[in-house]
Design an enzyme around this catalytic site. Structure first.
Site, PDB file in Angstrom:
ATOM      1  N   HIS A  31       9.378   4.297  -1.203  1.00  0.00           N
ATOM      2  CA  HIS A  31       9.524   3.169  -0.691  1.00  0.00           C
ATOM      3  C   HIS A  31       8.636   1.985  -1.359  1.00  0.00           C
ATOM      4  O   HIS A  31       9.103   1.413  -2.060  1.00  0.00           O
ATOM      5  CB  HIS A  31       9.078   3.020   0.873  1.00  0.00           C
ATOM      6  CG  HIS A  31       9.633   1.486   1.580  1.00  0.00           C
ATOM      7  ND1 HIS A  31      10.613   0.796   1.685  1.00  0.00           N
ATOM      8  CD2 HIS A  31       8.604   0.520   1.709  1.00  0.00           C
ATOM      9  CE1 HIS A  31      10.644  -0.326   2.009  1.00  0.00           C
ATOM     10  NE2 HIS A  31       9.293  -0.598   2.312  1.00  0.00           N
ATOM     11  N   THR A  57       6.280   7.987   1.053  1.00  0.00           N
ATOM     12  CA  THR A  57       7.837   7.887   0.587  1.00  0.00           C
ATOM     13  C   THR A  57       7.802   6.928  -0.582  1.00  0.00           C
ATOM     14  O   THR A  57       6.924   6.330  -1.039  1.00  0.00           O
ATOM     15  CB  THR A  57       8.826   7.329   1.559  1.00  0.00           C
ATOM     16  OG1 THR A  57       8.404   6.019   1.952  1.00  0.00           O
ATOM     17  CG2 THR A  57       8.468   7.954   2.969  1.00  0.00           C
ATOM     18  N   ILE A  74       0.925  -1.102   0.000  1.00  0.00           N
ATOM     19  CA  ILE A  74      -0.041  -0.191   0.188  1.00  0.00           C
ATOM     20  C   ILE A  74       0.896   1.334   0.189  1.00  0.00           C
ATOM     21  O   ILE A  74       1.767   1.292   0.879  1.00  0.00           O
ATOM     22  CB  ILE A  74      -0.878   0.078   1.532  1.00  0.00           C
ATOM     23  CG1 ILE A  74      -1.742  -1.176   1.213  1.00  0.00           C
ATOM     24  CG2 ILE A  74      -1.936   1.301   1.125  1.00  0.00           C
ATOM     25  CD1 ILE A  74      -2.559  -1.383   2.310  1.00  0.00           C
TER      26      ILE A  74
END
Length: 143
Positions: free
Chosen positions: A75, A73, A69
């Site tokens: 990431h 950021t 999800i």
């Protein structure tokens, strides 16, 4: 014989994906005793476990189930790209059909929709795709 590699992270979603996958596999004639569930910490760990399962010679296919999800950021972008590519590599490197049931969504609500509500269950779809590929490869003379 099907291995199901499932991420524990976001288990509210991944357990629904797993439930759908197991249900559809059983409805299509796979005995529960021929299903092996392998749990990994998160989506990033799915490809390595899938590679070991595929390379073991004990499974005809591997279903990969996870949920990423998007956060605030980058990431998400790094992990989703790496996981997607690595799961693809498992199937092409080993010749073992590898179903892709890793959700990549913007919100938890979207993930839940794809794990058994409005948008169906992507675990079901990944399991069916894996079964279809197992049967196709057998018809072509593979393993």
């Amino acid at each position: 014989r099907i291995g199901l590699v499932v991420s524990r992270f976001n288990d509210l979603v991944t357990e629904r994906l797993l439930s759908g996958a197991v249900d559809v596999l059983e409805r299509h004639g796979v005995d529960r005793e021929h299903l092996t569930v392998i749990r990994v910490p998160g989506a990033f760990e799915i490809p390595l476990a899938a590679r070991v399962v595929a390379g073991s010679g004990q499974h005809d296919g591997v279903v990969c189930l996870g949920c990423l999800i998007r956060g605030a950021t980058p990431h998400f972008d790094y992990i989703s790209g790496a996981v997607t590519r690595s799961i693809l590599d498992v199937g092409t490197a080993t010749g073992v059909p590898t179903g892709f049931g890793v959700l990549t969504t913007d919100t938890l609500e979207q993930a839940l929709e794809r794990a058994g509500s409005k948008a169906g269950n992507k675990g079901v779809e990944a399991a069916l795709a894996t079964l279809e590929m197992v049967r196709l490869l057998r018809s072509l003379g593979a393993r």
